[in-house]
Design an enzyme around this catalytic site. Structure first.
Site, PDB file in Angstrom:
ATOM      1  CB  THR A   1      -2.729 -92.541 126.295  1.00 10.05           C
ATOM      2  OG1 THR A   1      -4.094 -92.883 126.463  1.00 10.05           O
ATOM      3  CG2 THR A   1      -2.621 -91.539 125.156  1.00 10.05           C
ATOM      4  CG  ASP A   2      -6.218 -96.755 126.222  1.00 14.25           C
ATOM      5  OD1 ASP A   2      -6.252 -95.520 126.432  1.00 14.25           O
ATOM      6  OD2 ASP A   2      -6.960 -97.566 126.827  1.00 14.25           O
ATOM      7  CD  GLU A   3      -8.048 -90.986 126.014  1.00 12.85           C
ATOM      8  OE1 GLU A   3      -8.259 -89.991 125.317  1.00 12.85           O
ATOM      9  OE2 GLU A   3      -8.433 -91.093 127.194  1.00 12.85           O
TER      10      GLU A   3
ATOM     11  CE1 TYR B   1      -3.457 -86.800 127.246  1.00 19.16           C
ATOM     12  CE2 TYR B   1      -5.109 -88.439 126.655  1.00 19.16           C
ATOM     13  CZ  TYR B   1      -3.920 -88.106 127.278  1.00 19.16           C
ATOM     14  OH  TYR B   1      -3.186 -89.076 127.923  1.00 19.16           O
TER      15      TYR B   1
ATOM     16  CE  LYS C   1       0.580 -88.931 126.105  1.00 25.68           C
ATOM     17  NZ  LYS C   1       1.692 -88.621 127.043  1.00 25.68           N
TER      18      LYS C   1
HETATM   19  P1  NAD Z   1      -1.238 -85.676 135.487  1.00 17.95           P
HETATM   20  O1  NAD Z   1      -2.013 -84.657 134.757  1.00 17.95           O
HETATM   21  O2  NAD Z   1      -1.714 -86.164 136.810  1.00 17.95           O
HETATM   22  O3  NAD Z   1       0.272 -85.161 135.711  1.00 17.95           O
HETATM   23  C1  NAD Z   1       1.000 -84.495 134.715  1.00 17.95           C
HETATM   24  C2  NAD Z   1       2.249 -83.894 135.363  1.00 17.95           C
HETATM   25  O4  NAD Z   1       3.014 -83.270 134.320  1.00 17.95           O
HETATM   26  C3  NAD Z   1       1.955 -82.811 136.404  1.00 17.95           C
HETATM   27  O5  NAD Z   1       2.774 -82.992 137.536  1.00 17.95           O
HETATM   28  C4  NAD Z   1       2.305 -81.508 135.689  1.00 17.95           C
HETATM   29  O6  NAD Z   1       2.730 -80.482 136.550  1.00 17.95           O
HETATM   30  C5  NAD Z   1       3.419 -81.991 134.773  1.00 17.95           C
HETATM   31  N1  NAD Z   1       3.585 -81.122 133.594  1.00 17.95           N
HETATM   32  C6  NAD Z   1       2.616 -80.683 132.757  1.00 17.95           C
HETATM   33  N2  NAD Z   1       3.152 -79.912 131.807  1.00 17.95           N
HETATM   34  C7  NAD Z   1       4.488 -79.864 132.031  1.00 17.95           C
HETATM   35  C8  NAD Z   1       5.577 -79.242 131.375  1.00 17.95           C
HETATM   36  N3  NAD Z   1       5.387 -78.493 130.285  1.00 17.95           N
HETATM   37  N4  NAD Z   1       6.827 -79.426 131.866  1.00 17.95           N
HETATM   38  C9  NAD Z   1       7.022 -80.183 132.974  1.00 17.95           C
HETATM   39  N5  NAD Z   1       6.028 -80.782 133.643  1.00 17.95           N
HETATM   40  C10 NAD Z   1       4.772 -80.637 133.173  1.00 17.95           C
HETATM   41  O7  NAD Z   1      -1.070 -86.881 134.468  1.00 17.95           O
HETATM   42  P2  NAD Z   1      -1.074 -88.457 134.754  1.00 17.95           P
HETATM   43  O8  NAD Z   1      -2.471 -88.928 134.788  1.00 17.95           O
HETATM   44  O9  NAD Z   1      -0.153 -88.752 135.845  1.00 17.95           O
HETATM   45  O10 NAD Z   1      -0.444 -88.984 133.375  1.00 17.95           O
HETATM   46  C11 NAD Z   1       0.964 -89.069 133.223  1.00 17.95           C
HETATM   47  C12 NAD Z   1       1.271 -89.535 131.808  1.00 17.95           C
HETATM   48  O11 NAD Z   1       0.654 -90.795 131.567  1.00 17.95           O
HETATM   49  C13 NAD Z   1       0.735 -88.601 130.728  1.00 17.95           C
HETATM   50  O12 NAD Z   1       1.690 -88.528 129.704  1.00 17.95           O
HETATM   51  C14 NAD Z   1      -0.538 -89.293 130.237  1.00 17.95           C
HETATM   52  O13 NAD Z   1      -0.766 -88.971 128.888  1.00 17.95           O
HETATM   53  C15 NAD Z   1      -0.162 -90.742 130.404  1.00 17.95           C
HETATM   54  N6  NAD Z   1      -1.274 -91.683 130.652  1.00 17.95           N
HETATM   55  C16 NAD Z   1      -2.171 -91.426 131.656  1.00 17.95           C
HETATM   56  C17 NAD Z   1      -3.173 -92.369 131.925  1.00 17.95           C
HETATM   57  C18 NAD Z   1      -4.175 -92.154 133.028  1.00 17.95           C
HETATM   58  O14 NAD Z   1      -5.124 -92.954 133.158  1.00 17.95           O
HETATM   59  N7  NAD Z   1      -4.043 -91.143 133.863  1.00 17.95           N
HETATM   60  C19 NAD Z   1      -3.259 -93.554 131.158  1.00 17.95           C
HETATM   61  C20 NAD Z   1      -2.327 -93.745 130.126  1.00 17.95           C
HETATM   62  C21 NAD Z   1      -1.336 -92.821 129.900  1.00 17.95           C
HETATM   63  O1  DAU Z   2      -7.250 -94.307 128.395  1.00 18.81           O
HETATM   64  C1  DAU Z   2      -6.182 -93.640 128.972  1.00 18.81           C
HETATM   65  C2  DAU Z   2      -6.593 -92.230 129.307  1.00 18.81           C
HETATM   66  O2  DAU Z   2      -7.477 -92.320 130.429  1.00 18.81           O
HETATM   67  C3  DAU Z   2      -5.435 -91.301 129.618  1.00 18.81           C
HETATM   68  O3  DAU Z   2      -4.632 -91.163 128.468  1.00 18.81           O
HETATM   69  C4  DAU Z   2      -5.923 -89.920 130.080  1.00 18.81           C
HETATM   70  O4  DAU Z   2      -4.833 -89.115 130.472  1.00 18.81           O
HETATM   71  C5  DAU Z   2      -6.851 -90.127 131.267  1.00 18.81           C
HETATM   72  O5  DAU Z   2      -7.395 -88.885 131.665  1.00 18.81           O
HETATM   73  C6  DAU Z   2      -7.984 -91.095 130.911  1.00 18.81           C
HETATM   74  O6  DAU Z   2      -8.848 -90.504 129.919  1.00 18.81           O
HETATM   75  P1  DAU Z   2     -10.451 -90.679 129.998  1.00 18.81           P
HETATM   76  O7  DAU Z   2     -11.064 -89.594 129.225  1.00 18.81           O
HETATM   77  O8  DAU Z   2     -10.845 -92.078 129.695  1.00 18.81           O
HETATM   78  O9  DAU Z   2     -10.642 -90.467 131.594  1.00 18.81           O
HETATM   79  P2  DAU Z   2     -11.715 -89.636 132.436  1.00 18.81           P
HETATM   80  O10 DAU Z   2     -11.481 -90.003 133.865  1.00 18.81           O
HETATM   81  O11 DAU Z   2     -11.726 -88.198 132.082  1.00 18.81           O
HETATM   82  O12 DAU Z   2     -13.091 -90.268 131.965  1.00 18.81           O
HETATM   83  C7  DAU Z   2     -13.348 -91.660 132.089  1.00 18.81           C
HETATM   84  C8  DAU Z   2     -14.730 -91.919 131.527  1.00 18.81           C
HETATM   85  O13 DAU Z   2     -15.693 -91.315 132.406  1.00 18.81           O
HETATM   86  C9  DAU Z   2     -14.959 -91.298 130.162  1.00 18.81           C
HETATM   87  O14 DAU Z   2     -15.788 -92.159 129.405  1.00 18.81           O
HETATM   88  C10 DAU Z   2     -15.713 -90.000 130.467  1.00 18.81           C
HETATM   89  C11 DAU Z   2     -16.502 -90.353 131.718  1.00 18.81           C
HETATM   90  N1  DAU Z   2     -16.750 -89.239 132.642  1.00 18.81           N
HETATM   91  C12 DAU Z   2     -15.676 -88.507 133.058  1.00 18.81           C
HETATM   92  C13 DAU Z   2     -15.832 -87.441 133.914  1.00 18.81           C
HETATM   93  C14 DAU Z   2     -14.661 -86.604 134.359  1.00 18.81           C
HETATM   94  C15 DAU Z   2     -18.015 -88.963 133.111  1.00 18.81           C
HETATM   95  O15 DAU Z   2     -18.988 -89.660 132.751  1.00 18.81           O
HETATM   96  N2  DAU Z   2     -18.199 -87.909 133.969  1.00 18.81           N
HETATM   97  C16 DAU Z   2     -17.172 -87.130 134.387  1.00 18.81           C
HETATM   98  O16 DAU Z   2     -17.393 -86.172 135.154  1.00 18.81           O
END
Ligand code: NAD
Ligand code: DAU
Length: 343
Positions: free
Chosen positions: A138-140, A166, A170
């Site tokens: 992730t970019d985080e 988190y 990562k």
């Molecule tokens: P998500 O939370 O929707 O899904 C995570 C999945 O992993 C779920 O199906 C869960 O059951 C499974 N899981 C959790 N713990 C596990 C374990 N111990 N063993 C096996 N399975 C397990 O997450 P997402 O948003 O789909 O993100 C997927 C990946 O991409 C993550 O690694 C996250 O860090 C990365 N990522 C997410 C975003 C985003 O915007 N959502 C952006 C950049 C990177």
């Molecule tokens: O940047 C990549 C990341 O993006 C991934 O690695 C993470 O898995 C994914 O969850 C996401 O993280 P963020 O923290 O950026 O996403 P989130 O949707 O939780 O929040 C997006 C922005 O919105 C953040 O600035 C917090 C704000 N927010 C979020 C929630 C849930 C609110 O203002 N209100 C809310 O209720």
């Protein structure tokens, strides 16, 4: 070098948001490939995300319920199937939950990734020819950017400086993956992507949460002043980028993935309200997230120049489709809210 085709790919976390989108994407684009989906079905793992997949792609999809931290289960999968590649999506992914309870993040994201890496190394018997392990990061991991310097973005050489449990977990996983390349020549690729949006995202994340609340005429909780900036990418673009890196990326390298689409949270919330014909009076400014990163922005020049990948979709179009998807799939959302999706 282009590595292709892969016969069997082990996907972890494939019942989550991005993993399920990726499985659908790769099965439709890579005709010969077989997928094994290892997922422990945490609250974020939703079997409905891939409900029809076995029928749509007979003989090409296998689901295994299991934990990436469980070395014996992972070893068994490797021994029985010998995957050509691993793509590790499995993670605890929600920042707010990591602030509430960091330990499960350390366990899954750090120990789980280490267990997968170590098992793959042993089972591939240090014979890595054409094998690949892609760590979805992730970019985080880079921390936060100043909002008054728009010219500064995260590059692959930006120092790692995570702030939440988190993102720290990562980052640790990235460093362990890198150490396997440096120490063993293990064929690791790392992708670091910005915020994704699209269908099947768990309604705790900003966009699906706000859509769901707006549809129910509930207050929309905006953290702090709502001016935090995220760089949004449509999930299918993330999927195509991961497949590109898997096939064409150079092992040991990191590739940033982003949408070149910086938007303030409050703008997104207003867009959702307008699109659903709901009043802005539903906006509720609430206490800020602890350690809330101010701005993320990805410089994706490397993946464009070296691998030829660019996003195909623009936010204006895909946010409308995404809102429409949640409107048309209210059953999917309500089964999460009432908990029935886990039964
Ligand atoms: P998500 O939370 O929707 O899904 C995570 C999945 O992993 C779920 O199906 C869960 O059951 C499974 N899981 C959790 N713990 C596990 C374990 N111990 N063993 C096996 N399975 C397990 O997450 P997402 O948003 O789909 O993100 C997927 C990946 O991409 C993550 O690694 C996250 O860090 C990365 N990522 C997410 C975003 C985003 O915007 N959502 C952006 C950049 C990177
Ligand atoms: O940047 C990549 C990341 O993006 C991934 O690695 C993470 O898995 C994914 O969850 C996401 O993280 P963020 O923290 O950026 O996403 P989130 O949707 O939780 O929040 C997006 C922005 O919105 C953040 O600035 C917090 C704000 N927010 C979020 C929630 C849930 C609110 O203002 N209100 C809310 O209720």
């Amino acid at each position: 070098m282009i590595v292709n085709p892969f016969n069997i790919i082990l996907i972890t976390g494939g019942l989550g948001f991005i993993g399920s989108n990726f499985i659908r994407y790769i099965l439709s684009t890579e005709k010969g490939v077989k997928i094994i989906n290892l997922d422990s079905m945490t609250y974020a793992g939703n079997p409905k995300n891939l409900a029809e997949i076995e029928h749509e792609y007979p003989g090409r999809y296998t689901f295994i319920k299991g934990d990436i931290c469980d070395q014996k289960s992972v070893e068994k999968i490797f021994q029985e199937n010998v995957p050509d590649a691993v793509i590790n999506f499995a993670a605890e992914s929600h920042v707010d939950r990591s602030i509430e309870d960091p330990n499960v993040f350390i366990k899954t994201n750090v120990l789980g990734t280490a267990t997968l890496l170590n098992t793959a190394r042993k089972c591939w018997k240090d014979f890595f020819n054409n094998k690949r392990f892609l760590q979805v990061s992730t970019d985080e991991v880079y921390g936060t950017l100043p909002e008054d310097k728009p010219e500064i973005k995260f590059t692959e050489t930006t120092p790692l400086n995570p702030h939440s449990p988190y993102s720290a977990s990562k980052t640790s996983a990235d460093l362990i993956a890198k150490s396997f390349f440096d120490t063993f020549g293990f064929p690791v690729l790392i992708t670091r992507c910005s915020n994704n949006y699209g269908p099947y995202q768990f309604p705790e994340k900003l966009i699906p949460l706000m859509i769901s609340k707006a549809m129910n005429n509930e207050k929309l909780p905006v953290y702090g002043d709502g001016l935090n900036v995220r760089d949004w990418l449509y999930v299918e673009d993330h999927c195509s980028a991961i497949l590109t890196v898997l096939k064409k990326g150079k092992t040991g390298e990191v590739y940033n993935i982003g949408g070149n689409c910086e938007i303030q949270n409050i703008e997104i919330v207003k867009m959702i309200l307008d699109s659903l014909n709901k009043p802005h009076s539903l906006i509720n400014y609430v206490q800020d997230r602890l350690g809330h990163d101010r701005r993320y922005a990805i410089d994706a020049t490397k993946i464009k120049n070296e691998l030829g990948w660019e996003p195909a979709y623009c936010f204006g179009e895909k946010i409308k489709d995404t809102i429409q998807w949640y409107v048309e799939n209210q059953n999917w959302v309500s089964s999460i809210i009432d908990g029935s999706y886990q039964k």
